[in-house]
Enzyme design. Sequence first.
Site, PDB file in Angstrom:
ATOM      1  N   ASN A  44       0.834  -1.210   0.000  1.00  0.00           N
ATOM      2  CA  ASN A  44       0.000   0.000   0.000  1.00  0.00           C
ATOM      3  C   ASN A  44       0.869   1.260   0.000  1.00  0.00           C
ATOM      4  O   ASN A  44       0.583   2.235  -0.708  1.00  0.00           O
ATOM      5  CB  ASN A  44      -0.897   0.045   1.248  1.00  0.00           C
ATOM      6  CG  ASN A  44      -1.920  -1.075   1.281  1.00  0.00           C
ATOM      7  OD1 ASN A  44      -2.290  -1.606   0.238  1.00  0.00           O
ATOM      8  ND2 ASN A  44      -2.382  -1.431   2.466  1.00  0.00           N
ATOM      9  N   ALA A 250      -5.692   1.313   5.359  1.00  0.00           N
ATOM     10  CA  ALA A 250      -4.634   1.911   4.531  1.00  0.00           C
ATOM     11  C   ALA A 250      -4.540   3.433   4.645  1.00  0.00           C
ATOM     12  O   ALA A 250      -3.809   4.065   3.887  1.00  0.00           O
ATOM     13  CB  ALA A 250      -4.756   1.511   3.060  1.00  0.00           C
ATOM     14  N   ALA A 251      -5.228   4.034   5.638  1.00  0.00           N
ATOM     15  CA  ALA A 251      -5.083   5.492   5.854  1.00  0.00           C
ATOM     16  C   ALA A 251      -3.619   5.807   6.180  1.00  0.00           C
ATOM     17  O   ALA A 251      -3.004   6.693   5.569  1.00  0.00           O
ATOM     18  CB  ALA A 251      -5.973   5.953   6.995  1.00  0.00           C
ATOM     19  N   GLY A 252      -3.080   5.056   7.150  1.00  0.00           N
ATOM     20  CA  GLY A 252      -1.695   5.296   7.560  1.00  0.00           C
ATOM     21  C   GLY A 252      -0.723   5.011   6.421  1.00  0.00           C
ATOM     22  O   GLY A 252       0.250   5.744   6.225  1.00  0.00           O
ATOM     23  N   ASP A 253      -0.983   3.959   5.649  1.00  0.00           N
ATOM     24  CA  ASP A 253      -0.092   3.600   4.531  1.00  0.00           C
ATOM     25  C   ASP A 253      -0.101   4.691   3.461  1.00  0.00           C
ATOM     26  O   ASP A 253       0.949   5.067   2.927  1.00  0.00           O
ATOM     27  CB  ASP A 253      -0.537   2.271   3.896  1.00  0.00           C
ATOM     28  CG  ASP A 253      -0.493   1.125   4.903  1.00  0.00           C
ATOM     29  OD1 ASP A 253       0.301   1.217   5.864  1.00  0.00           O
ATOM     30  OD2 ASP A 253      -1.258   0.163   4.718  1.00  0.00           O
ATOM     31  N   THR A 284      -8.436   8.442   0.892  1.00  0.00           N
ATOM     32  CA  THR A 284      -8.449   6.985   1.121  1.00  0.00           C
ATOM     33  C   THR A 284      -9.573   6.571   2.071  1.00  0.00           C
ATOM     34  O   THR A 284     -10.269   5.584   1.821  1.00  0.00           O
ATOM     35  CB  THR A 284      -7.082   6.541   1.696  1.00  0.00           C
ATOM     36  OG1 THR A 284      -6.101   6.764   0.690  1.00  0.00           O
ATOM     37  CG2 THR A 284      -7.073   5.078   2.091  1.00  0.00           C
ATOM     38  N   SER A 293      -8.412   2.219  -2.777  1.00  0.00           N
ATOM     39  CA  SER A 293      -8.832   3.530  -2.251  1.00  0.00           C
ATOM     40  C   SER A 293      -7.710   4.572  -2.264  1.00  0.00           C
ATOM     41  O   SER A 293      -7.926   5.731  -1.912  1.00  0.00           O
ATOM     42  CB  SER A 293      -9.347   3.362  -0.823  1.00  0.00           C
ATOM     43  OG  SER A 293      -8.277   3.044   0.050  1.00  0.00           O
TER      44      SER A 293
HETATM   45  P1  ATP Z   1      -4.651   2.629   9.680  1.00  0.00           P
HETATM   46  O1  ATP Z   1      -4.035   1.556  10.551  1.00  0.00           O
HETATM   47  O2  ATP Z   1      -6.140   2.813   9.857  1.00  0.00           O
HETATM   48  O3  ATP Z   1      -4.247   2.569   8.260  1.00  0.00           O
HETATM   49  P2  ATP Z   1      -2.934   4.342  11.227  1.00  0.00           P
HETATM   50  O4  ATP Z   1      -3.376   3.984  12.606  1.00  0.00           O
HETATM   51  O5  ATP Z   1      -1.615   3.845  10.761  1.00  0.00           O
HETATM   52  O6  ATP Z   1      -4.056   4.009  10.170  1.00  0.00           O
HETATM   53  P3  ATP Z   1      -3.899   7.019  11.534  1.00  0.00           P
HETATM   54  O7  ATP Z   1      -3.226   7.884  12.524  1.00  0.00           O
HETATM   55  O8  ATP Z   1      -5.233   6.452  11.928  1.00  0.00           O
HETATM   56  O9  ATP Z   1      -2.874   5.920  11.060  1.00  0.00           O
HETATM   57  O10 ATP Z   1      -4.157   7.822  10.172  1.00  0.00           O
HETATM   58  C1  ATP Z   1      -3.104   8.332   9.359  1.00  0.00           C
HETATM   59  C2  ATP Z   1      -3.546   9.649   8.758  1.00  0.00           C
HETATM   60  O11 ATP Z   1      -4.722   9.415   7.953  1.00  0.00           O
HETATM   61  C3  ATP Z   1      -3.976  10.698   9.803  1.00  0.00           C
HETATM   62  O12 ATP Z   1      -2.865  11.449  10.261  1.00  0.00           O
HETATM   63  C4  ATP Z   1      -4.987  11.516   9.026  1.00  0.00           C
HETATM   64  O13 ATP Z   1      -4.388  12.517   8.246  1.00  0.00           O
HETATM   65  C5  ATP Z   1      -5.628  10.487   8.096  1.00  0.00           C
HETATM   66  N1  ATP Z   1      -6.885   9.991   8.668  1.00  0.00           N
HETATM   67  C6  ATP Z   1      -7.089   8.837   9.353  1.00  0.00           C
HETATM   68  N2  ATP Z   1      -8.360   8.730   9.763  1.00  0.00           N
HETATM   69  C7  ATP Z   1      -8.989   9.845   9.328  1.00  0.00           C
HETATM   70  C8  ATP Z   1     -10.338  10.349   9.421  1.00  0.00           C
HETATM   71  N3  ATP Z   1     -11.287   9.681  10.068  1.00  0.00           N
HETATM   72  N4  ATP Z   1     -10.597  11.550   8.840  1.00  0.00           N
HETATM   73  C9  ATP Z   1      -9.636  12.252   8.173  1.00  0.00           C
HETATM   74  N5  ATP Z   1      -8.378  11.828   8.049  1.00  0.00           N
HETATM   75  C10 ATP Z   1      -8.051  10.660   8.631  1.00  0.00           C
HETATM   76  O1  RIB Z   2      -2.568  -1.124   6.709  1.00  0.00           O
HETATM   77  C1  RIB Z   2      -3.551  -1.851   6.022  1.00  0.00           C
HETATM   78  C2  RIB Z   2      -3.032  -3.211   5.652  1.00  0.00           C
HETATM   79  O2  RIB Z   2      -2.744  -3.934   6.835  1.00  0.00           O
HETATM   80  C3  RIB Z   2      -4.011  -4.070   4.889  1.00  0.00           C
HETATM   81  O3  RIB Z   2      -3.941  -3.873   3.491  1.00  0.00           O
HETATM   82  C4  RIB Z   2      -3.665  -5.478   5.342  1.00  0.00           C
HETATM   83  O4  RIB Z   2      -3.095  -6.267   4.334  1.00  0.00           O
HETATM   84  C5  RIB Z   2      -2.716  -5.306   6.534  1.00  0.00           C
HETATM   85  O5  RIB Z   2      -1.425  -5.612   6.196  1.00  0.00           O
END
Ligand code: ATP
Ligand code: RIB
Length: 307
Positions: A44, A250-253, A284, A293
């Site tokens: 991702n 994949a928000a964090g990715d 995303t 996404s």
């Molecule tokens: P995930 O494990 O769900 O992929 P993560 O825990 O690694 O994510 P997050 O801190 O949840 O990372 O999200 C990374 C970035 O994505 C945030 O800094 C923000 O900019 C964006 N983001 C995540 N959730 C939202 C949301 N509900 N609305 C807007 N932006 C968001």
């Molecule tokens: O961060 C999202 C990812 O975590 C998913 O695509 C899943 O494969 C897991 O590795």
Amino acid sequence: MSNKVAILGSINVDTTYHVERFPQPGETIAALSKSSAAGGKGANQAVAAARSGAKTYFIGKVGDDNEGEFMLESLKDEGIDTSCIRVDHGHGTGTAAITLDANGQNDIMVYGGANQALTIDDLKGTDSVLDDVDFLISQFETPQVVTTAAFKEAKKHNVTTILNPAPAKTIHPDLLKYTDMVTPNETESALLSGIKLDGEDSMVKTAKFFASQGVKYTLITLGSKGVFYATPEGHGLVPAFKVKAVDTTAAGDTFIGATVSQLHKNLDNVEDALVYGQRASSLTVQQMGAMPSIPTGEKVREALDRD
Ligand code: ATP
Ligand code: RIB
């Protein structure tokens, strides 16, 4: 101008089960629907960087199976250099089972498979990649001993190393020594530093902890609240975009891949890059699935122009 980036990491095929609510332990419930898509934290992040215009290389492993072929093709279709992806004959391609409830909350169960079979030996032949790239990103879905060796080598090539310590787990004792930037979320940050996050002071303290371990830059992602950053020059909080999230997978990715595609090596544009990366992840979270996404650079810029 976009960067040259290498990702050392995981490749998974994701199956998402859409449910009204999560099952209780021991309970069986019916899924409303099911969908499959390319995923894996490493893959991702690579796709996010490539869709934002970065020249992107991947170092990793798939199984000798249909899923592996599908993932190799998916990454090639994105223009990602897959010449350092090995094929493992003893383990299947990684998979993830994702449960997504009606509020957009998810639970993820990962089978590491070939990702966990990656070895230091598999890094042979990656020197030319390290010669070409500005940044090397890795996560915790492939063995940390391999990441540690790759980061150590990357430092010899003047490559900036970025550790996304996800999913949360304890860290290899040497890894932070070779890490230039760490990008935990709130849970991962508390696990690695032992510091509970309850405001900006605790984030500054956390960044000082990472600096004491040799890590120059800290980015802590805070979900819908945004991102905290700390560099030797200063620190700050860049807010997230206000959107309605339907699936945060994949928000964090996306955030990491898109941010790193824009970041200058000396981080003098860190705030702009964080706005860009967060605009990408805000898109995303408004779509279902991991890789499908992740937005292109064009979509991110269109959204930024609308703001
Ligand atoms: P995930 O494990 O769900 O992929 P993560 O825990 O690694 O994510 P997050 O801190 O949840 O990372 O999200 C990374 C970035 O994505 C945030 O800094 C923000 O900019 C964006 N983001 C995540 N959730 C939202 C949301 N509900 N609305 C807007 N932006 C968001
Ligand atoms: O961060 C999202 C990812 O975590 C998913 O695509 C899943 O494969 C897991 O590795």
